[in-house]
Motif scaffolding. Structure first.
Motif: not given
Length: 136
Positions: A4-19
């Motif tokens: 039905s749609h693109i639900e999400h795009i997953g992006i790998a990051v080292k730190s959520l606090d930085a991203a």
């Protein structure tokens, strides 16, 4: 199968606090949820962009899938997720069509969604996730 749609795009990051601050300041987005998914050894943060989400993925274990991805490829796009109905049926039919899957049956993912991954060897190098909202 027709998502039905693109639900999400997953992006790998080292730190959520930085991203997270980057997405908030650079794009004016609001992080609406942070969730740990212990089974996948990952902590996630979500942003809405129209009907599509951006999912930031921080590994909670260097031996987990996201930890290994970052070690091998660095930070960046990890997967594309499509919203589907009847996920269990879709996983069976896609296997019958010759697509290699990582998940033969649905499993639980972030935000209470049922998920199943298709192997990048069968999807032109893109880790692909199928998502179903069981509440719909």
């Amino acid at each position: 199968m027709k998502p039905s749609h693109i639900e999400h795009i997953g992006i790998a990051v080292k730190s959520l606090d930085a991203a997270i601050p980057f997405y908030e300041k650079a794009f004016g987005l609001e992080c609406y949820a942070i969730e740990e998914v212990p089974e996948q050894k990952v902590k996630t943060a979500f942003f809405m962009v129209g009907q599509t989400k951006i999912e930031l993925l921080e590994s909670t274990d260097p031996e987990g899938p996201v930890g290994k991805f970052i070690e091998k490829k660095g930070e960046g796009v990890h997967h594309v997720a499509f919203a589907v109905e009847n996920l269990a049926e879709k996983l069976v039919s896609i296997q019958e069509a010759g697509v290699q899957v990582i998940d033969k049956t649905p499993r639980k993912g972030a935000e209470g969604l049922n998920i199943g991954f298709l192997h990048p060897k069968s999807t032109f190098g893109v880790l692909t996730e199928l998502c179903e909202d069981p509440s719909k």
